[in-house]
Every structure is written in structure tokens, then in C-alpha cells.
Write an enzyme that holds these catalytic residues in place. Structure first.
Site, PDB file in Angstrom:
ATOM      1  N   LYS A 248       0.846  -1.204   0.000  1.00 40.14           N
ATOM      2  CA  LYS A 248       0.000   0.000   0.000  1.00 40.14           C
ATOM      3  C   LYS A 248       0.880   1.253   0.000  1.00 40.14           C
ATOM      4  O   LYS A 248       2.086   1.167   0.293  1.00 40.14           O
ATOM      5  CB  LYS A 248      -0.912  -0.008   1.236  1.00 40.14           C
ATOM      6  CG  LYS A 248      -0.172   0.037   2.569  1.00 40.14           C
ATOM      7  CD  LYS A 248      -1.117  -0.183   3.740  1.00 40.14           C
ATOM      8  CE  LYS A 248      -0.367  -0.179   5.058  1.00 40.14           C
ATOM      9  NZ  LYS A 248      -1.253  -0.557   6.185  1.00 40.14           N
TER      10      LYS A 248
ATOM     11  N   ARG B  50     -10.871  -0.424  14.715  1.00 44.56           N
ATOM     12  CA  ARG B  50     -10.812   0.288  13.444  1.00 44.56           C
ATOM     13  C   ARG B  50     -11.852  -0.424  12.569  1.00 44.56           C
ATOM     14  O   ARG B  50     -13.019  -0.384  12.905  1.00 44.56           O
ATOM     15  CB  ARG B  50      -9.373   0.261  12.890  1.00 44.56           C
ATOM     16  CG  ARG B  50      -9.134   1.221  11.753  1.00 44.56           C
ATOM     17  CD  ARG B  50      -7.641   1.346  11.405  1.00 44.56           C
ATOM     18  NE  ARG B  50      -7.050   0.081  10.975  1.00 44.56           N
ATOM     19  CZ  ARG B  50      -5.784  -0.044  10.555  1.00 44.56           C
ATOM     20  NH1 ARG B  50      -4.982   1.016  10.520  1.00 44.56           N
ATOM     21  NH2 ARG B  50      -5.318  -1.207  10.177  1.00 44.56           N
TER      22      ARG B  50
ATOM     23  N   HIS C  18      -6.344  -7.732  13.084  1.00 41.40           N
ATOM     24  CA  HIS C  18      -5.152  -6.878  13.101  1.00 41.40           C
ATOM     25  C   HIS C  18      -4.828  -6.543  14.550  1.00 41.40           C
ATOM     26  O   HIS C  18      -5.716  -6.239  15.343  1.00 41.40           O
ATOM     27  CB  HIS C  18      -5.444  -5.604  12.298  1.00 41.40           C
ATOM     28  CG  HIS C  18      -4.230  -4.787  11.970  1.00 41.40           C
ATOM     29  ND1 HIS C  18      -3.076  -5.324  11.433  1.00 41.40           N
ATOM     30  CD2 HIS C  18      -4.005  -3.461  12.091  1.00 41.40           C
ATOM     31  CE1 HIS C  18      -2.185  -4.356  11.244  1.00 41.40           C
ATOM     32  NE2 HIS C  18      -2.720  -3.212  11.634  1.00 41.40           N
TER      33      HIS C  18
ATOM     34  N   ARG D 227       1.214 -10.518   7.063  1.00 38.23           N
ATOM     35  CA  ARG D 227       1.083  -9.307   6.252  1.00 38.23           C
ATOM     36  C   ARG D 227       2.183  -8.300   6.570  1.00 38.23           C
ATOM     37  O   ARG D 227       1.928  -7.242   7.118  1.00 38.23           O
ATOM     38  CB  ARG D 227      -0.281  -8.642   6.507  1.00 38.23           C
ATOM     39  CG  ARG D 227      -1.502  -9.503   6.240  1.00 38.23           C
ATOM     40  CD  ARG D 227      -2.779  -8.676   6.411  1.00 38.23           C
ATOM     41  NE  ARG D 227      -2.851  -8.016   7.705  1.00 38.23           N
ATOM     42  CZ  ARG D 227      -3.379  -8.541   8.794  1.00 38.23           C
ATOM     43  NH1 ARG D 227      -3.917  -9.742   8.768  1.00 38.23           N
ATOM     44  NH2 ARG D 227      -3.381  -7.858   9.923  1.00 38.23           N
TER      45      ARG D 227
ATOM     46  N   TYR E  84      14.713  31.014   3.907  1.00 38.24           N
ATOM     47  CA  TYR E  84      13.560  31.732   4.465  1.00 38.24           C
ATOM     48  C   TYR E  84      13.752  31.973   5.957  1.00 38.24           C
ATOM     49  O   TYR E  84      14.238  31.106   6.684  1.00 38.24           O
ATOM     50  CB  TYR E  84      12.290  30.907   4.273  1.00 38.24           C
ATOM     51  CG  TYR E  84      11.813  30.826   2.840  1.00 38.24           C
ATOM     52  CD1 TYR E  84      11.516  31.979   2.111  1.00 38.24           C
ATOM     53  CD2 TYR E  84      11.635  29.596   2.234  1.00 38.24           C
ATOM     54  CE1 TYR E  84      11.053  31.896   0.801  1.00 38.24           C
ATOM     55  CE2 TYR E  84      11.159  29.497   0.929  1.00 38.24           C
ATOM     56  CZ  TYR E  84      10.879  30.657   0.216  1.00 38.24           C
ATOM     57  OH  TYR E  84      10.420  30.569  -1.066  1.00 38.24           O
TER      58      TYR E  84
ATOM     59  N   CYS F 179      12.982  24.183   2.123  1.00 33.72           N
ATOM     60  CA  CYS F 179      11.961  24.829   1.292  1.00 33.72           C
ATOM     61  C   CYS F 179      11.068  23.770   0.653  1.00 33.72           C
ATOM     62  O   CYS F 179      11.286  22.570   0.838  1.00 33.72           O
ATOM     63  CB  CYS F 179      12.616  25.660   0.189  1.00 33.72           C
ATOM     64  SG  CYS F 179      13.946  26.738   0.740  1.00 33.72           S
ATOM     65  N   MET F 180      10.105  24.198  -0.120  1.00 34.62           N
ATOM     66  CA  MET F 180       9.201  23.234  -0.748  1.00 34.62           C
ATOM     67  C   MET F 180       9.954  22.310  -1.710  1.00 34.62           C
ATOM     68  O   MET F 180       9.707  21.106  -1.756  1.00 34.62           O
ATOM     69  CB  MET F 180       8.069  23.951  -1.499  1.00 34.62           C
ATOM     70  CG  MET F 180       7.045  22.992  -2.078  1.00 34.62           C
ATOM     71  SD  MET F 180       5.709  23.786  -2.965  1.00 34.62           S
ATOM     72  CE  MET F 180       4.707  24.433  -1.648  1.00 34.62           C
ATOM     73  N   ASP F 181      10.897  22.873  -2.453  1.00 36.70           N
ATOM     74  CA  ASP F 181      11.540  22.112  -3.531  1.00 36.70           C
ATOM     75  C   ASP F 181      13.059  22.028  -3.402  1.00 36.70           C
ATOM     76  O   ASP F 181      13.709  21.393  -4.229  1.00 36.70           O
ATOM     77  CB  ASP F 181      11.221  22.775  -4.879  1.00 36.70           C
ATOM     78  CG  ASP F 181       9.782  23.222  -4.940  1.00 36.70           C
ATOM     79  OD1 ASP F 181       8.912  22.333  -4.855  1.00 36.70           O
ATOM     80  OD2 ASP F 181       9.530  24.439  -5.030  1.00 36.70           O
TER      81      ASP F 181
HETATM   82  C1  LIG Z   1      -0.483  -1.510   6.904  1.00 38.29           C
HETATM   83  C2  LIG Z   1      -1.011  -2.802   7.365  1.00 38.29           C
HETATM   84  C3  LIG Z   1      -0.148  -3.900   7.503  1.00 38.29           C
HETATM   85  C4  LIG Z   1       1.352  -3.789   7.390  1.00 38.29           C
HETATM   86  O1  LIG Z   1       1.841  -3.164   8.540  1.00 38.29           O
HETATM   87  P1  LIG Z   1       3.417  -3.110   8.896  1.00 38.29           P
HETATM   88  O2  LIG Z   1       3.422  -2.651  10.304  1.00 38.29           O
HETATM   89  O3  LIG Z   1       4.037  -2.133   7.969  1.00 38.29           O
HETATM   90  O4  LIG Z   1       3.958  -4.470   8.720  1.00 38.29           O
HETATM   91  C5  LIG Z   1      -0.712  -5.127   7.806  1.00 38.29           C
HETATM   92  N1  LIG Z   1      -2.050  -5.258   7.991  1.00 38.29           N
HETATM   93  C6  LIG Z   1      -2.904  -4.220   7.893  1.00 38.29           C
HETATM   94  C7  LIG Z   1      -4.355  -4.438   8.118  1.00 38.29           C
HETATM   95  C8  LIG Z   1      -2.415  -2.961   7.597  1.00 38.29           C
HETATM   96  O5  LIG Z   1      -3.250  -1.928   7.524  1.00 38.29           O
END
Ligand SMILES: *Cc1c(COP(=O)(O)O)cnc(C)c1O
Length: 373
Positions: free
Chosen positions: A38, A132, A160, A219, A265, A313-315
Site C-alpha cells: 500500500k 478500526r 489486526h 502481512r 527563508y 523549502c518546498m523544492d
Molecule cells: C499496513 C497494514 C499492515 C502492514 O503493517 P506493517 O506494520 O508495515 O507491517 C498489515 N495489515 C494491515 C491491516 C495494515 O493496515
């Protein structure tokens, strides 16, 4: 890397492979990696990362949004792609069209997907205390009901953990409670003659602190990229993971300023002595946190530390190269990564910026090219 003219990210695919192998080495034999890619693979470049993972045999991915899943499909990524976040019912046709799996966030969502009338691949999310997304583990009849919906092709069920990174007694107790609640739910589902689909619980710190859990998938996100969230985090398992990302830029201009003159700045840096500065073409719009300004932070040039001076700065940003011989236009400056004997870790930069690597890296911007190497 000779043709990159501004600022870029190098991703070390060998290290990515190594991290996958290292994680596989500590997981139960039948447990596979669902690679979390992600947020543009935590800034590393989702397509580059996922395609490489495909090549080395990873064929299960997780993303946050349907858009991220579609992006991977449009770039030829194969295998299962699970959308971890909520997807509005109106977009179910796209889930089906791109063969994405969707997280069912609750009973109402399950019904909406079922009502749509086309079979859709899903994983059921169970809330065991993070509060969540997910249907409560206590709502057994509701979860059981999902298995009766004809258009739900239920391929997984997962939860989770929310304090798996902590080894404090209370936090471990809480996590063990979450794990137990999840497994107890599975027992209750089995007693209703439901065939349990693939199960998964652990993200990175879940693996590092509870590696013995018997699941079909884990995951990992941040661990896949070879880093911890914060430097020196203590975990039960300590793995020799290798960081995948380096952040580099190229000196745009070198100039001398005289004692008493200021830089940037707000005139926050004033030279105490005649000073040589280098202007670097990277700024907070590239994801470099502005609060790295004016502190003890530095970049590496020619293997030496060049302190960041004035406000980012921004860039662009400015660094002091008075002590570094023969810095010139076009030289490479390393913001995260190794240069000679010196190394700046993502963990350290994140800490200096008052955040975690997950945030720092996922915010690295679209102007940065991702260069596999
Ligand atoms: C982002 C996420 C992960 C991965 O998390 P890490 O801490 O980067 O390993 C796994 N499961 C869910 C549901 C997540 O949102």
C-alpha cells in the site's frame, strides 16, 4: 545512476529478495507472505516492488485502496490482491473486473456486496480490540451469516493487532487476548460447520514478536522493506533485515557566503565564518519533513556529513559543505542510505523528524523517480 538529474529513490531489489527469504525462514512452513504494498509500497514504488516480488514467487499482495489495486493490475501484477480498506458498494464491479479481493468491514458491508449480485472475492475482517475496521469477534452469528451470502467468495478471515510492537506486560496481555478472541471465533464458526478460509493476523511486529502463530498468511509491510518503525525497537525475534530504499539528490549549485550573511527563508542560519554551501533540489514537497530544518540533521556528500542549514523549502534545501573538499555541481548527496563509511538510516531520519519510518517513507513524493538497482 548517471542520468538521474534531480532527486531519486534507489530500491535495492536484492535486499528485498533477502528480506523475503529471511522472513520465510522464521515462519511456519505452510505460512506465506502477503506483501503489503500500500501507499506506493511505503514510497518504494508499488509497481517496481510488486513486479519483483511476483518474479521471486510472491503472489499475494495487500493494498489500502481499490485504486492501488487497479494500478498494480494495470501494470501486470499477478496473483491475489487484497484491498485492506473500505470500498464503497458502487465500485464492486471494478473489484470484480480487476479480480481484486475486498475486505468485508462488517455485516452491513457483506450484505451490500452480496446484494450487488456478482460473485466477489473477499476476506472477512474481524475486530478483536483495535476498533478500526471489522465485525466484532463477539458477533459470531453475524459473521456466520456472511458465509451464507451466495455472492461472497470468502477466501480469508483476519484480524489486526494494535500493540504487537510492545513487549510491556500489559500490552502483551492485550495482544494475547486479541489472538485468543480470534481463534475462539474460528472454533465457534467450525462448530457451526463452517469451513474456515485462509487465516491471517500478523503484520511486521506481529511476526517479530509472535512468530510462532500458525496462520496461512502474514502481512508484513515495513519489515519487508528491511526497516523497523523506530530505531532500536526491541523485538523477540531480531532479524538481519536489509533496508531496500536509499534517497539521493544531486547538488544543483555550490556557492560561498560571507560571515554574517544568512541562508534561506526566515534567515534562520547566519554564517559565523565564511561558509561554502550546496543547494540540493529536494524539499518538503518531495516528502522530506520540514522539521528536519535547523537542527543537527545532515546529508552525506563524498562520504562526509553536510549539515542541513536554514529552513527546508518546498523544492530545495541547503547544506553546509565548508568542511568537504571539492564539492561541485552534480555531485550526489545521500539523504537516506550509505555513502562510504557513513550511513543514515530511515529509522534515524524518521526519529529526527518526530515520526516513524512508515510515515516518512510513505510520504516520499511522486516527483522522485524510483530506480531499481
Ligand atoms: C499496513 C497494514 C499492515 C502492514 O503493517 P506493517 O506494520 O508495515 O507491517 C498489515 N495489515 C494491515 C491491516 C495494515 O493496515
Amino acid at each position: 545512476m548517471g542520468n538521474i538529474d534531480r532527486s531519486w529513490i534507489e530500491i535495492n531489489l536484492d535486499n528485498l529478495t533477502y528480506n523475503v527469504q529471511t522472513l520465510h525462514g522464521v515462519l511456519p512452513p505452510k505460512c506465506r507472505i502477503m506483501a503489503v504494498v500500500k501507499a506506493n509500497a511505503y514510497g518504494h514504488g508499488d509497481v517496481e516492488v510488486a513486479r519483483h516480488l511476483n518474479k521471486i514467487g510472491i503472489n499475494t499482495f495487500a493494498v489500502a485502496t481499490i485504486g492501488e489495486g487497479i494500478h498494480l493490475r494495470e501494470h501486470g501484477v499477478t496473483g491475489e490482491i487484497l484491498v485492506l480498506g473500505y470500498t464503497v458498494p458502487q465500485r464492486i464491479p471494478e473489484l470484480v473486473h480487476y479480480n481484486l479481493s475486498q475486505t468485508v468491514v462488517g455485516l452491513e458491508h457483506a450484505k451490500q456486496i452480496d446484494d450487488f449480485g456478482t460473485p466477489a472475492r473477499v476476506h472477512i475482517k474481524v475486530d478483536t480490540g483495535m476498533h478500526r475496521l471489522g465485525e466484532s469477534y463477539e458477533h459470531v452469528s453475524g459473521i456466520a451469516q456472511m458465509f451464507e451470502y451466495k455472492n461472497l467468495k470468502i477466501e480469508g478471515i483476519f484480524t489486526h493487532l494494535c500493540v504487537a510492537d510492545s513487549l510491556d506486560v500489559g500490552d502483551v496481555k492485550f495482544t494475547e487476548g486479541q489472538i485468543q478472541s480470534f481463534y475462539q471465533l474460528l472454533v465457534q464458526l467450525r462448530s457451526r460447520h463452517i469451513v474456515i478460509p485462509k487465516i491471517h493476523i500478523q503484520s511486521s511486529y506481529g511476526i517479530l514478536n509472535y512468530p510462532e502463530l500458525q496462520c496461512d498468511y502474514v502481512r508484513p509491510g515495513v519489515a519487508l522493506y528491511g526497516i523497523l518503525s523506530s530505531p532500536g525497537d526491541v523485538t523477540n525475534l531480531q532479524l538481519p533485515l536489509q533496508s531496500v530504499l536509499a534517497l539521493k539528490t544531486r547538488v544543483a549549485q555550490v556557492r560561498g557566503i560571507e560571515t554574517g550573511e544568512s541562508v534561506g527563508y526566515g534567515r534562520q542560519f547566519v554564517a559565523h565564518t565564511n561558509t561554502k554551501i550546496a543547494v540540493l533540489p529536494i524539499g518538503y514537497a518531495d516528502g522530506l519533513p520540514r522539521n528536519l530544518s535547523c537542527g543537527d540533521n545532515y546529508v552525506l556528500i563524498h562520504g562526509h556529513r553536510a549539515p542541513i542549514i536554514g529552513r527546508i523549502c518546498m523544492d530545495q534545501m541547503m547544506v553546509d559543505v565548508t568542511e568537504i573538499p571539492s564539492v561541485k555541481n552534480g555531485d550526489i548527496a545521500t539523504i537516506i542510505g550509505r555513502d562510504g563509511k557513513e550511513e543514515i538510516s530511515a529509522e534515524q531520519v524518521a526519529k529526527n523528524a518526530g515520526t516513524i519510518t512508515n510515515e516518512l517513507l510513505s510520504r516520499l513524493g511522486s516527483r522522485l523517480e524510483r530506480i531499481p538497482c
